[in-house]
Design a protein around this motif. Structure first.
Motif, PDB file in Angstrom:
ATOM      1  N   LEU A 171       0.824  -1.047  -0.022  1.00 19.89           N
ATOM      2  CA  LEU A 171       0.103  -0.222  -0.190  1.00 19.89           C
ATOM      3  C   LEU A 171       0.842   1.328  -0.177  1.00 19.89           C
ATOM      4  CD1 LEU A 171      -2.902  -0.697   2.487  1.00 19.89           C
ATOM      5  CD2 LEU A 171      -3.025  -1.000   0.067  1.00 19.89           C
ATOM      6  N   ARG A 172       0.381   2.318  -0.908  1.00 16.72           N
ATOM      7  CA  ARG A 172       1.232   3.510  -0.855  1.00 16.72           C
ATOM      8  C   ARG A 172       0.379   4.587  -0.372  1.00 16.72           C
ATOM      9  NH1 ARG A 172       4.134   4.511  -5.850  1.00 16.72           N
ATOM     10  NH2 ARG A 172       5.944   3.307  -5.050  1.00 16.72           N
ATOM     11  N   GLY A 173       0.626   5.176   0.805  1.00 15.55           N
ATOM     12  CA  GLY A 173      -0.050   6.319   1.308  1.00 15.55           C
ATOM     13  C   GLY A 173       0.579   7.737   1.014  1.00 15.55           C
ATOM     14  N   HIS A 174      -0.267   8.744   0.774  1.00 14.16           N
ATOM     15  CA  HIS A 174       0.466  10.059   0.543  1.00 14.16           C
ATOM     16  C   HIS A 174      -0.191  11.142   1.687  1.00 14.16           C
ATOM     17  CE1 HIS A 174       1.458   9.238  -3.603  1.00 14.16           C
ATOM     18  NE2 HIS A 174       0.413   8.163  -3.349  1.00 14.16           N
ATOM     19  N   PHE A 175       0.718  11.786   2.202  1.00 12.33           N
ATOM     20  CA  PHE A 175       0.381  12.988   3.329  1.00 12.33           C
ATOM     21  C   PHE A 175       0.762  14.168   2.820  1.00 12.33           C
ATOM     22  CE2 PHE A 175       1.259   8.715   5.413  1.00 12.33           C
ATOM     23  CZ  PHE A 175       0.213   8.528   6.145  1.00 12.33           C
ATOM     24  N   ASN A 176      -0.126  15.107   2.823  1.00 10.98           N
ATOM     25  CA  ASN A 176       0.444  16.445   2.541  1.00 10.98           C
ATOM     26  C   ASN A 176       0.130  17.413   3.893  1.00 10.98           C
ATOM     27  OD1 ASN A 176      -2.582  17.448   2.605  1.00 10.98           O
ATOM     28  ND2 ASN A 176      -2.707  16.518   0.742  1.00 10.98           N
ATOM     29  N   GLU A 236       0.596  -1.277  11.522  1.00 13.97           N
ATOM     30  CA  GLU A 236       0.304  -0.194  12.351  1.00 13.97           C
ATOM     31  C   GLU A 236       0.522   1.079  11.255  1.00 13.97           C
ATOM     32  OE1 GLU A 236       3.501  -1.349  14.855  1.00 13.97           O
ATOM     33  OE2 GLU A 236       2.239  -1.336  16.668  1.00 13.97           O
ATOM     34  N   MET A 237       1.412   0.778  10.232  1.00  8.50           N
ATOM     35  CA  MET A 237       1.453   1.878   9.239  1.00  8.50           C
ATOM     36  C   MET A 237       0.083   2.067   8.575  1.00  8.50           C
ATOM     37  SD  MET A 237       3.628   4.242   8.158  1.00  8.50           S
ATOM     38  CE  MET A 237       5.295   3.493   7.939  1.00  8.50           C
ATOM     39  N   ILE A 238      -0.563   0.721   8.000  1.00  6.50           N
ATOM     40  CA  ILE A 238      -1.822   0.741   7.502  1.00  6.50           C
ATOM     41  C   ILE A 238      -2.691   1.624   8.325  1.00  6.50           C
ATOM     42  CG2 ILE A 238      -3.537  -0.774   6.296  1.00  6.50           C
ATOM     43  CD1 ILE A 238      -1.141  -2.459   5.769  1.00  6.50           C
ATOM     44  N   ASN A 257      11.627   4.833   3.110  1.00  6.96           N
ATOM     45  CA  ASN A 257      12.003   3.749   3.776  1.00  6.96           C
ATOM     46  C   ASN A 257      11.417   4.139   5.322  1.00  6.96           C
ATOM     47  OD1 ASN A 257      13.573   2.075   1.943  1.00  6.96           O
ATOM     48  ND2 ASN A 257      15.108   3.774   2.100  1.00  6.96           N
ATOM     49  N   LEU A 258      10.355   4.892   5.409  1.00  9.47           N
ATOM     50  CA  LEU A 258       9.850   4.890   6.725  1.00  9.47           C
ATOM     51  C   LEU A 258       9.371   3.792   7.498  1.00  9.47           C
ATOM     52  CD1 LEU A 258       9.109   7.170   9.022  1.00  9.47           C
ATOM     53  CD2 LEU A 258       6.888   7.343   7.690  1.00  9.47           C
ATOM     54  N   ARG A 259      10.031   3.615   8.948  1.00  9.58           N
ATOM     55  CA  ARG A 259       9.668   2.591   9.707  1.00  9.58           C
ATOM     56  C   ARG A 259       9.434   3.329  11.073  1.00  9.58           C
ATOM     57  NH1 ARG A 259      10.770  -3.093   9.731  1.00  9.58           N
ATOM     58  NH2 ARG A 259      12.327  -2.912   8.066  1.00  9.58           N
ATOM     59  N   LEU A 260       8.182   2.596  11.452  1.00  7.74           N
ATOM     60  CA  LEU A 260       7.861   3.074  12.918  1.00  7.74           C
ATOM     61  C   LEU A 260       8.261   2.186  14.029  1.00  7.74           C
ATOM     62  CD1 LEU A 260       3.796   4.001  11.866  1.00  7.74           C
ATOM     63  CD2 LEU A 260       6.051   5.509  11.605  1.00  7.74           C
ATOM     64  N   LEU A 261       8.857   3.043  14.955  1.00  2.79           N
ATOM     65  CA  LEU A 261       9.121   1.996  16.146  1.00  2.79           C
ATOM     66  C   LEU A 261       8.367   2.312  17.122  1.00  2.79           C
ATOM     67  CD1 LEU A 261      11.837   1.623  14.176  1.00  2.79           C
ATOM     68  CD2 LEU A 261      13.070   1.271  16.339  1.00  2.79           C
ATOM     69  N   GLY A 320       4.506  16.930  -0.140  1.00  3.42           N
ATOM     70  CA  GLY A 320       3.956  15.700   0.563  1.00  3.42           C
ATOM     71  C   GLY A 320       5.107  14.777   0.625  1.00  3.42           C
ATOM     72  N   ILE A 321       4.435  13.685   1.477  1.00  2.57           N
ATOM     73  CA  ILE A 321       5.336  12.654   1.578  1.00  2.57           C
ATOM     74  C   ILE A 321       4.454  11.501   1.241  1.00  2.57           C
ATOM     75  CG2 ILE A 321       6.592  11.080   3.440  1.00  2.57           C
ATOM     76  CD1 ILE A 321       6.744  13.879   5.035  1.00  2.57           C
ATOM     77  N   ALA A 322       5.257  10.575   0.511  1.00  2.00           N
ATOM     78  CA  ALA A 322       4.724   9.093   0.070  1.00  2.00           C
ATOM     79  C   ALA A 322       5.384   8.050   0.803  1.00  2.00           C
ATOM     80  CB  ALA A 322       5.029   8.946  -1.464  1.00  2.00           C
ATOM     81  N   VAL A 323       4.510   7.139   1.424  1.00  3.32           N
ATOM     82  CA  VAL A 323       5.020   6.150   2.241  1.00  3.32           C
ATOM     83  C   VAL A 323       4.430   4.847   1.827  1.00  3.32           C
ATOM     84  CG1 VAL A 323       5.141   5.179   4.783  1.00  3.32           C
ATOM     85  CG2 VAL A 323       5.085   7.647   4.323  1.00  3.32           C
TER      86      VAL A 323
END
Length: 390
Positions: A142-147, A265-267, A228-232, A254-257
């Motif tokens: 999945l690709r998410g977009h944040f602005n 958790e990212m989803i 390469n965003l990884r949530l800890l 924006g940022i694409a993840v």
């Protein structure tokens, strides 16, 4: 007339010539500052990693005129070991093109991939060009977009999170441990993992405050894109997003993840905060050993959701030969075996990649009318982090 004098693995004495040829092919017309393969992918091209052993070259009158890199990874999929072959730096010297040299070096690399016992191959490149060697768009993420508007609509708040270059060995160990918790992941020596994180001319960072490391990410060479965003500490996502946007210029919209199927958790953050999110292919894949590959991925699927019972016999005209396999789920457990049973479905290799691995397949939709459990089983998860691409 020029004569082909060698096709096969490069040798140590070829290293400087190989690197010069690759840089000329890919980066001669690059915008300044000009890149080179050593800085782009240190994990592959540093001399200490012996890249000549992973490059299949063609020499014309003793001079390298073409090369294809084939890099073998040991990987873990749902706790089981396998091998993955990555194709990169497909190059033909500028004055030797249209001579069939790419085909001959690709053939040599693919033969080496099969001989190494790889279940899967992957690469980046034009789709139809690499269809000839069995590669097709597959896997999913999945690709998410944040602005910045998304950010403004979050609850107001501040963060003490600061970006720090990832250099400390103790911090690197934390990030590598997170990497190794992925449902499918490559194996890296600890001493070489930092070079892997520098792939694609990225710089690795962490976000940290007094509560510890909240996230890992990378910045591209122009410091304009987050990757390469990884949530800890996923519960702090609002803070993490604010900290990431503070690093980018005001002109950065924006940022694409990306999130793998197991990045639950990212989803959840995509669902709650993003402007949009959608499924994408995770890469271009060849499946060299279908029975083994499907068994690994069905096992991975069981760790993502319960599987419905069912059974299907398929004959796949694979890149490395025909395979007839029985795929079954009994009492929640999958089993994939070679069989002499009469198949109910026959698939050409590229069709099979689409049928089993892509987010949508019209052929799968057609067969799911007869075998509804296919809607539950498929698509199978297949995803590798960007820093592991070649």
């Amino acid at each position: 007339m020029p004569e082909i004098t060698y096709i096969g693995p490069a040798r140590e004495q070829d290293y400087e010539e190989l690197m010069a040829m690759l840089d000329d092919v890919f980066f001669l017309e690059d915008e300044l500052p000009r890149r080179d393969f050593l800085t782009l992918l240190p994990k592959l091209y540093k001399k200490e990693y012996r890249p000549w052993e992973n490059n299949y070259i063609l020499k014309e009158d003793g001079v390298i005129r073409a090369a294809v890199g084939m890099y073998v990874y040991d990987v873990q999929i749902a706790g089981q070991m396998a091998r993955l072959g990555g194709i990169g730096n497909v190059a033909v010297a500028r004055d030797s093109r249209r001579s069939g040299y790419m085909r001959r070096t690709m053939d040599a690399a693919m033969e080496a991939m099969a001989a190494a016992g790889c279940s899967f191959g992957f690469l980046g490149g034009q789709r139809q060009r690499y269809n000839y060697w069995g590669f097709e768009r597959g896997g999913w993420a999945l690709r998410g977009h944040f602005n910045r508007s998304n950010l403004r609509h979050m609850p107001e708040g501040k963060t003490e999170l600061k970006a720090e270059p990832l250099t400390d060995p103790a911090d690197l160990q934390v990030i590598q441990a997170a990497h190794e918790r992925d449902l499918m992941h490559t194996k890296h020596d600890a001493a070489a993992f930092l070079d892997a994180l520098h792939s694609w001319d990225n710089k690795p960072y962490i976000l940290r405050d007094g509560k510890g490391i909240a996230a890992y990410f990378s910045l591209d060479r122009m410091s304009e894109e987050i990757g390469n965003l990884r949530l800890l500490q996923p519960e702090r996502f609002e803070e993490i997003l604010r900290a990431l946007f503070s690093l980018l210029s005001s002109h950065s919209y924006g940022i694409a993840v990306e999130a793998a199927a197991w990045d639950h958790e990212m989803i959840a953050c995509f669902e709650k905060y993003s402007e949009s999110y959608h499924p994408i292919h995770s890469g271009s894949y060849a499946v060299l050993r279908w029975a083994n590959g499907l068994s690994l991925l069905m096992q991975a699927q069981t760790q993502l959701k319960p599987l419905e019972e069912g059974s299907l016999v398929a004959r796949i005209h694979g890149q490395c030969g025909d395979e007839t396999v029985r795929i079954a789920v009994e009492q929640g457990q999958p089993c994939v075996t070679a069989t002499t049973d009469v198949p109910v479905i026959e698939l050409e290799h590229l069709d099979a990649v689409r049928f089993f691995l892509t987010p949508y397949s019209s052929k799968r939709e057609e067969w799911a009318v007869r075998y509804p459990f296919l809607n539950n089983w498929l698509p199978l998860p297949l995803y590798w982090r960007n820093y592991d691409h070649v």
